[in-house]
Design an enzyme around this catalytic site. Structure first.
Site: not given
Ligand code: PLP
Length: 387
Positions: A69, A149, A197, A199, A323
């Site tokens: 992608g 996503n 893509s 996967h 973080c």
């Protein structure tokens, strides 16, 4: 292990793994060679191309295999800006794209291109009129993802495609999260370029494609040999492409069944979480939403802390905030949909696939309830607000 991170990557179908092995063992030839030994490799690449083209109602000659992608997204923007350089250097995209688009746009901004980032509404939906209003005489490309996503929101791609076509502007969509999961018809949706893509749909990692409508002569992105009709140099990933074609064929046949099965699991999951846990919000649109996506924000908590606690029970999920060197980085998507301050750090994304079961969902919600209660018991911020 309970795997609820299918937007990150998916478990491969065993049939796809089986389809790949011969191209590492017996049929390892380079598909570009003319001897007979190469014909099986060549056939595998062409069969996958044909199968994928049919799924999106394209021609096989419009499918260009890539490494995934990211490469497809990079290529679409590079290609459009180069092809249209005499007309202009303005691109319209959205503020909630994947970094494969956003970082490419930022790169071209540094080279003098102008990019307009359209903001979504609070559900994560892009308003088609906002796209149209942003069009200028020098606009050469509109790139809007088919579904997000992080929060799973599905965009009005057909309407955006119509507008792009009306104004004679190239239209690209990042369909990495939707290929194999939604019905896609590039002709009906007025799509000029589409990234996908393997996967994300139970195929192998490191392979994808860019659909480029016939007649759109964007230049190649990789320079070198003459593979992929001279547009994408580099020896083809034959095994990966064979695995991708096999996975695409299977998932496409299961599309209707999977959509119903996964939607039911997802709705059950969402309902339990919203009913049984306090101060939690569902991110994204409730209707225009990928069937497997359940993205939440838990008030006064840190998403990463929840993720780590779930990991102790072998439950895999993901978080929108990370973080970094002690600095809390907030997801650009959650920021764009204006998640309130007390919720924005507590984001956790669960993404469901056909391999998940209701027992797994029940176990996850039970553990999630305990974890949220435990973390809130230790949260000063929570205590401050709920004395
Ligand atoms: N675009 C979207 C929407 C994605 O979700 C991803 C991966 O998460 C990509 C692009 C990048 O795809 P790949 O991992 O195949 O490079």
């Amino acid at each position: 292990m309970i795997y609820l991170d299918n937007a990150a990557t998916t478990q491969m179908y065993t049939e796809a793994v089986d389809a790949m092995i011969p191209f590492y063992t017996k049929c390892y030839s380079n598909p570009s060679e003319i001897y007979n030994f190469a014909s099986k490799s060549r056939k595998a690449v062409n069969d996958s191309r044909k199968c994928i083209a049919e799924i999106i109602n394209a021609e096989p000659s419009e499918i260009y295999f890539t490494s995934g992608g990211t490469e497809s997204d990079n290529w679409a923007i590079f290609g459009a800006l180069n092809l249209m350089k005499d007309r202009g250097r303005h691109v319209i995209t959205t503020s909630i794209e994947h970094h494969a688009i956003l970082n490419t746009c930022r790169y071209y901004e540094r080279l003098g291109c102008e990019i307009t980032y359209i903001k979504p509404d609070s559900n994560g939906i892009i308003n088609v009129h906002d796209i149209e209003k942003a069009i200028r005489p020098d606009t050469v490309l509109i790139s809007v993802m088919m579904a997000n996503n992080e929060i799973g929101t599905i965009q009005p791609i057909k309407d955006i495609g119509k507008i792009a076509s009306k104004h004679n502007i190239l239209f690209h969509t990042d369909a990495v999260q939707t290929f194999g999961h939604l019905d896609i018809d590039v002709k009906d949706m007025h799509i000029d370029m589409l990234s996908a893509s393997a996967h994300k749909c139970h195929g192998p990692k490191g392979v994808g494609f860019l659909y480029i409508k016939n007649g759109i002569d964007i230049p190649g992105f990789h320079l070198g040999g003459k593979q992929e009709r001279t547009l994408r140099a580099g020896t083809e990933n034959v095994a990966g492409i064979a695995g991708f074609g096999t996975a695409a064929n299977i998932i496409n046949q299961r599309l209707e069944y999977n959509t119903e099965y996964i939607t039911n699991l997802r709705n059950y999951f969402i309902n339990r979480v919203l009913n049984e846990i306090k101060y939690v919000r569902l991110n994204g649109d409730t209707v225009n939403r990928l069937c497997g996506n359940a993205s939440f924000c838990f008030a006064y908590l840190d998403g990463e802390a929840i993720q780590i606690q779930l990991d102790l029970y072998d439950i895999c999920c993901s978080t929108g905030s990370a973080c970094n060197a002690g600095i809390k980085a907030v997801s650009h998507v959650l920021e764009a949909i204006q998640v309130p301050e007390e919720y924005i750090h507590g984001s956790v994304r669960f993404t469901i696939s056909e391999f998940n079961t209701i027992e797994e969902i029940d176990y996850t919600v039970d553990k999630l309830k305990d974890i949220v209660a435990k973390l809130r018991g230790m949260s000063l911020e929570y205590k401050l607000h709920h004395k």
